[in-house]
Design an enzyme around this catalytic site. Structure first.
Site, short mmCIF file in Angstrom:
data_model
loop_
_atom_site.label_atom_id
_atom_site.label_comp_id
_atom_site.label_asym_id
_atom_site.label_seq_id
_atom_site.Cartn_x
_atom_site.Cartn_y
_atom_site.Cartn_z
N HIS A 72 0.82 -1.21 0.00
CA HIS A 72 0.00 0.00 0.00
C HIS A 72 0.85 1.27 0.00
O HIS A 72 0.35 2.36 -0.27
CB HIS A 72 -0.99 0.00 1.18
CG HIS A 72 -0.42 0.33 2.50
ND1 HIS A 72 -0.17 -0.62 3.47
CD2 HIS A 72 -0.07 1.51 3.06
CE1 HIS A 72 0.31 -0.04 4.56
NE2 HIS A 72 0.38 1.25 4.32
N ASP A 119 -0.16 -7.56 1.51
CA ASP A 119 0.33 -6.18 1.59
C ASP A 119 1.85 -6.20 1.74
O ASP A 119 2.40 -5.96 2.82
CB ASP A 119 -0.34 -5.46 2.75
CG ASP A 119 -0.04 -3.97 2.78
OD1 ASP A 119 0.46 -3.45 1.75
OD2 ASP A 119 -0.29 -3.33 3.82
N SER A 222 4.04 2.45 8.30
CA SER A 222 3.71 1.43 7.30
C SER A 222 4.93 0.97 6.53
O SER A 222 5.81 1.77 6.18
CB SER A 222 2.70 2.00 6.30
OG SER A 222 1.41 2.05 6.83
#
Length: 273
Positions: A72, A119, A222
């Site tokens: 992402h 992911d 992230s």
């Protein structure tokens, strides 16, 4: 997970989902402290082209020429290698940057939203980096490693230090110790307070959960590494992926489980540097 199940989950999360400024993706360390210099020599700052090369996500060096991050972090609008730079050996963001260019961007082909798994992404550097005390690849786990519940692991990054509160200058790398949470327990916690039927899994098989109230990753972290020391060696257990808010009760951080993707990683990354 099937599209139908994903739709059911998303509909049930509407009331509990973060506001637009609090995306499910992770961005910062909560409940932690500044990391000592060179303790995490594989930590990467992934930068994107803006008015300057802005910190977008974390990542980890897993080979002298390869970086692991979250899918992402690189899509869908950012896909070209020229959109990115990588910074290694950085204790404070934007201080003495030496940005490295990328030659390939490889998101996992099954990724399309964080809640559905896969992911994970690979970035190939244009040139291998020199390995030193300050720059070293992290070791990937063997396929048999399970990282049992209550294992004490560490997550690092430059993300928010609280919900909606960005990391202040001088932007130090932060670290926090988090316990592994068993997937079925994590899934039960995420169903708590939601209308989603317990037969619809929120936590996927390729996920790994870690953290408790007060200790978590957050927006900006992230793509960064979750590492656990096993028999004296730091192993990367997960990639920071998503969660409902940051450090909330009954909402552990959700990571991409590295052991689920070892075969895919080694399609591209040599097992020996």
């Amino acid at each position: 997970m099937l599209h139908l199940l994903a739709l059911a989950l998303l509909l049930s999360l509407v009331s509990a989902a973060p506001a637009p400024g609090q995306a499910l993706q992770r961005s910062g360390i909560i409940g932690g402290k500044e990391a000592p210099g060179s303790r995490w020599p594989w930590q990467v700052s992934l930068r994107v082209r803006d008015q300057y090369w802005r910190h977008q996500c974390g990542g980890s060096l897993i080979h002298p020429q390869w970086v692991l991050t979250a899918a992402h972090c690189i899509g869908p609008e950012l896909q070209e290698p020229s959109d990115f730079r990588v910074q290694l050996r950085e204790q404070h963001l934007y201080y003495q940057d030496r940005l490295l260019p990328i030659s390939r961007v490889i998101p996992h082909p099954h990724y399309y939203m964080v809640e559905n798994g896969a992911d994970i992404a690979l970035l190939q550097l244009e040139e291998p980096v020199s390995i030193s005390r300050h720059v070293q690849p992290v070791t990937l786990p063997p396929a048999s490693e399970t990282f049992p519940p209550e294992s004490q692991c560490w997550v690092t990054g430059w993300g928010d230090v609280d919900n909606g509160r960005p990391l202040p200058p001088p932007y130090p790398l932060k670290q926090v110790k988090v316990p592994i949470v068993e997937n079925s327990v994590c899934d039960w916690k995420y169903h708590s307070g939601l209308s989603t039927d317990y037969s619809v899994p929120i936590v996927q098989e390729d996920n790994l959960c870690a953290g408790d109230g007060g200790r978590d990753s957050c927006q900006g972290d992230s793509g960064g590494p979750l590492v656990c020391k096993v028999n004296g060696t730091w192993l990367q257990a997960g990639v920071v992926s998503w969660g409902d808010g940051c450090a909330k009760p009954n909402r552990p951080g959700i990571y991409t489980r590295i052991t689920s993707y070892l075969d895919w990683i080694h399609q591209y990354v040599p097992q020996e540097p």
